[in-house]
Design a protein around this motif. Structure first.
Motif, PDB file in Angstrom:
ATOM      1  N   UNK A  51       0.836  -1.212   0.000  1.00  0.00           N
ATOM      2  CA  UNK A  51       0.000   0.000   0.000  1.00  0.00           C
ATOM      3  C   UNK A  51       0.873   1.266   0.000  1.00  0.00           C
ATOM      4  N   UNK A  52       1.937   1.237   0.786  1.00  0.00           N
ATOM      5  CA  UNK A  52       2.698   2.480   0.998  1.00  0.00           C
ATOM      6  C   UNK A  52       3.566   2.844  -0.214  1.00  0.00           C
ATOM      7  N   UNK A  53       4.284   1.884  -0.763  1.00  0.00           N
ATOM      8  CA  UNK A  53       5.233   2.242  -1.839  1.00  0.00           C
ATOM      9  C   UNK A  53       4.512   2.845  -3.055  1.00  0.00           C
ATOM     10  N   UNK A  54       3.450   2.206  -3.574  1.00  0.00           N
ATOM     11  CA  UNK A  54       2.797   2.846  -4.720  1.00  0.00           C
ATOM     12  C   UNK A  54       2.195   4.214  -4.378  1.00  0.00           C
ATOM     13  N   UNK A  55       1.716   4.379  -3.137  1.00  0.00           N
ATOM     14  CA  UNK A  55       1.021   5.631  -2.787  1.00  0.00           C
ATOM     15  C   UNK A  55       1.999   6.785  -2.550  1.00  0.00           C
ATOM     16  N   UNK A  56       3.056   6.525  -1.787  1.00  0.00           N
ATOM     17  CA  UNK A  56       3.934   7.646  -1.387  1.00  0.00           C
ATOM     18  C   UNK A  56       5.418   7.278  -1.472  1.00  0.00           C
ATOM     19  N   UNK A  57       5.731   6.266  -2.287  1.00  0.00           N
ATOM     20  CA  UNK A  57       7.135   5.820  -2.405  1.00  0.00           C
ATOM     21  C   UNK A  57       8.067   6.922  -2.880  1.00  0.00           C
ATOM     22  N   UNK A  58       7.517   7.879  -3.634  1.00  0.00           N
ATOM     23  CA  UNK A  58       8.376   8.963  -4.141  1.00  0.00           C
ATOM     24  C   UNK A  58       8.822   9.901  -3.030  1.00  0.00           C
ATOM     25  N   UNK A  59       8.131   9.847  -1.880  1.00  0.00           N
ATOM     26  CA  UNK A  59       8.515  10.727  -0.766  1.00  0.00           C
ATOM     27  C   UNK A  59       9.274   9.982   0.323  1.00  0.00           C
ATOM     28  N   UNK A  60       9.254   8.656   0.242  1.00  0.00           N
ATOM     29  CA  UNK A  60       9.770   7.834   1.339  1.00  0.00           C
ATOM     30  C   UNK A  60      11.281   7.622   1.191  1.00  0.00           C
ATOM     31  N   UNK A  61      12.021   8.001   2.227  1.00  0.00           N
ATOM     32  CA  UNK A  61      13.479   7.814   2.176  1.00  0.00           C
ATOM     33  C   UNK A  61      13.881   6.418   2.624  1.00  0.00           C
ATOM     34  N   UNK A  62      13.294   5.958   3.734  1.00  0.00           N
ATOM     35  CA  UNK A  62      13.823   4.753   4.387  1.00  0.00           C
ATOM     36  C   UNK A  62      12.674   3.900   4.935  1.00  0.00           C
ATOM     37  N   UNK A  63      12.790   2.590   4.743  1.00  0.00           N
ATOM     38  CA  UNK A  63      11.920   1.636   5.454  1.00  0.00           C
ATOM     39  C   UNK A  63      12.744   1.042   6.586  1.00  0.00           C
ATOM     40  N   UNK A  64      12.244   1.200   7.806  1.00  0.00           N
ATOM     41  CA  UNK A  64      12.910   0.586   8.956  1.00  0.00           C
ATOM     42  C   UNK A  64      12.303  -0.802   9.142  1.00  0.00           C
ATOM     43  N   UNK A  65      13.165  -1.811   9.128  1.00  0.00           N
ATOM     44  CA  UNK A  65      12.695  -3.204   9.213  1.00  0.00           C
ATOM     45  C   UNK A  65      13.023  -3.768  10.591  1.00  0.00           C
ATOM     46  N   UNK A  66      11.990  -4.136  11.368  1.00  0.00           N
ATOM     47  CA  UNK A  66      12.248  -4.639  12.722  1.00  0.00           C
ATOM     48  C   UNK A  66      12.719  -6.093  12.734  1.00  0.00           C
ATOM     49  N   UNK A  67      13.316  -6.459  13.842  1.00  0.00           N
ATOM     50  CA  UNK A  67      13.620  -7.867  14.173  1.00  0.00           C
ATOM     51  C   UNK A  67      14.355  -8.605  13.053  1.00  0.00           C
ATOM     52  N   UNK A  68      15.322  -7.920  12.433  1.00  0.00           N
ATOM     53  CA  UNK A  68      16.095  -8.537  11.353  1.00  0.00           C
ATOM     54  C   UNK A  68      17.008  -9.600  11.955  1.00  0.00           C
ATOM     55  N   UNK A  69      16.908 -10.813  11.423  1.00  0.00           N
ATOM     56  CA  UNK A  69      17.666 -11.945  11.985  1.00  0.00           C
ATOM     57  C   UNK A  69      18.936 -12.231  11.185  1.00  0.00           C
ATOM     58  N   UNK A  70      18.879 -11.967   9.885  1.00  0.00           N
ATOM     59  CA  UNK A  70      20.026 -12.282   9.035  1.00  0.00           C
ATOM     60  C   UNK A  70      19.848 -11.651   7.671  1.00  0.00           C
ATOM     61  N   UNK A  71      20.830 -11.852   6.774  1.00  0.00           N
ATOM     62  CA  UNK A  71      20.766 -11.199   5.462  1.00  0.00           C
ATOM     63  C   UNK A  71      19.552 -11.614   4.649  1.00  0.00           C
ATOM     64  N   UNK A  72      18.997 -12.816   4.931  1.00  0.00           N
ATOM     65  CA  UNK A  72      17.834 -13.282   4.174  1.00  0.00           C
ATOM     66  C   UNK A  72      16.645 -12.345   4.342  1.00  0.00           C
ATOM     67  N   UNK A  73      16.520 -11.741   5.523  1.00  0.00           N
ATOM     68  CA  UNK A  73      15.407 -10.804   5.736  1.00  0.00           C
ATOM     69  C   UNK A  73      15.582  -9.563   4.859  1.00  0.00           C
ATOM     70  N   UNK A  74      16.813  -9.084   4.770  1.00  0.00           N
ATOM     71  CA  UNK A  74      17.094  -7.899   3.951  1.00  0.00           C
ATOM     72  C   UNK A  74      16.897  -8.235   2.471  1.00  0.00           C
ATOM     73  N   UNK A  75      17.335  -9.436   2.046  1.00  0.00           N
ATOM     74  CA  UNK A  75      17.190  -9.822   0.632  1.00  0.00           C
ATOM     75  C   UNK A  75      15.711  -9.822   0.225  1.00  0.00           C
ATOM     76  N   UNK A  76      14.867 -10.315   1.112  1.00  0.00           N
ATOM     77  CA  UNK A  76      13.442 -10.381   0.776  1.00  0.00           C
ATOM     78  C   UNK A  76      12.870  -8.976   0.573  1.00  0.00           C
ATOM     79  N   UNK A  77      13.141  -8.076   1.538  1.00  0.00           N
ATOM     80  CA  UNK A  77      12.604  -6.713   1.415  1.00  0.00           C
ATOM     81  C   UNK A  77      13.229  -5.991   0.218  1.00  0.00           C
ATOM     82  N   UNK A  78      14.499  -6.251  -0.020  1.00  0.00           N
ATOM     83  CA  UNK A  78      15.226  -5.639  -1.140  1.00  0.00           C
ATOM     84  C   UNK A  78      14.525  -5.968  -2.464  1.00  0.00           C
TER      85      UNK A  78
END
Ligand code: GLV
Ligand code: MG
Length: 347
Positions: A106-133
């Motif tokens: 919902x957020x990226x299509x609506x206001x992604x042009x204004x959004x600088x950073x997504x803060x991702x909680x409870x990151x356990x390892x690089x696999x979590x970052x790869x998925x969001x990436x």
């Protein structure tokens, strides 16, 4: 591990190229706003002039039955305001929650042009970052965004701390990390009930005296090890480290002291969860004018950054020149936003 040439390729056809270097921005305090509360959304125009980063919080502290309102409220506040040089971030729900996917969809299509950073909680390892990436790249491409959205990981599980270097190295989209002492305490099985800060029982006892006087207990910093580990992981990958939340709003002194320890160890900012913490963070994460003046003396005395000189009885060389440069660069960045401090620094 990807090859170097693949590392900087966009992960979706049509997605913007990842940054090769992080944009330079002042982020002394990441101010948390609960976006489902209309009264709080109404304060955002004023906040934009007071803080370095406005963050719409969708995760912990937002009740389950308000998650959708918080997401919609964040989209609304992003649309309603012009953020100028103030950062706009959101803390989304964690990956295994029922809300994460819709937060992003919902957020990226609506206001992604204004959004600088997504803060991702409870990151356990690089696999979590790869998925969001990957997901961000797909959504950026679909929405026609020209600028990549960055990822900021919260370091708040034992597994995440164990994997901190791999998390830092996971993607060119990584902006930095914050220590999350509350979740981390739970994840580690620490016997505390606090959100950051010290604990009176975590102390080293002075040796007994022959006089039999009561022995002094010297309180230690519970977070020293993790902050140090996070700072080294971040700086070695060109990312920014942050202290996270300090939950005792009634203890401004302890908050300042915790923030200052983090600042001295290399952190660039902290979260402000209460309006009083904005000024604490501003004070702590803007370098001390006396330090800036001394640092300028070092740079002036060693114009090419080499050799050795004495200033006020203290030896300076290439290494102290580099330390001075860190402080003066930060003071210049602060001055670009804060004209009052610019005058005090003489920059
Ligand atoms: C922050 O999210 C924390 O758990 O401390
Ligand atoms: Mg947390």
């Amino acid at each position: 591990m990807k090859t170097p040439s693949a590392f900087y390729q966009p992960l979706a056809i049509g997605a913007p190229l990842p940054f090769r270097e992080l944009p330079i921005s002042l982020e002394r305090m990441i101010h948390f706003v609960p976006p489902h509360v209309e009264k709080m959304r109404a304060k955002v125009p004023d906040l934009i002039n007071k803080v370095d980063v406005v963050l719409g919080n969708l995760e912990d502290a937002i009740p389950a039955d308000a998650k959708t309102d918080a997401r919609n409220g964040f989209i609304q506040l992003a649309k309603d305001n012009d953020f100028g040089s103030t950062g706009l971030w959101t803390r989304v729900n964690c990956l295994n929650s029922p809300w994460f996917l819709d937060d992003l969809l919902k957020i990226v299509p609506a206001v992604g042009d204004k959004l600088d950073v997504v803060m991702l909680p409870k990151v356990e390892g690089p696999w979590d970052v790869h998925y969001l990436d990957q997901l961000l790249a797909q959504l950026e491409a679909k929405s026609g965004l020209a600028r990549p959205i960055m990822i900021h990981a919260i370091l708040e599980t034992a597994e995440g701390v164990k994997n901190v270097e791999a998390i830092a190295a996971a993607s060119p989209r990584m902006h930095g990390m914050s220590l999350g002492p509350a979740d981390l305490a739970a994840s580690r099985g620490m016997k505390t009930t606090r959100v950051g800060g010290g604990h009176p029982d975590y102390a080293v006892l002075a040796d007994p005296e022959e006089t039999g006087n009561a022995r002094t207990a010297y309180q230690q910093d519970l977070w020293h090890y993790t902050v140090g580990k996070m700072v080294d992981a971040c700086l070695s990958y060109g990312l920014k480290p942050f202290y996270g939340p300090f939950g005792d709003f009634s203890d401004a002194q302890a908050c300042e002291s915790q923030f200052r320890n983090a600042f001295l160890m290399g952190c660039l900012g902290a979260w402000s969860l209460h309006p009083t913490q904005i000024d604490i963070a501003k004070k702590v994460f803007s370098p001390d004018p006396a330090e800036v003046a001394f640092a300028k003396k070092i740079l002036d005395a060693m114009p090419d950054g080499t050799g050795a000189v004495m200033i006020d009885g203290k030896m300076q060389d290439d290494a102290t020149w580099k330390q001075a440069k860190v402080i003066v660069d930060l003071a210049e960045l602060v001055s670009s936003k804060d004209s009052e401090l610019a005058e005090i620094y003489g920059l």
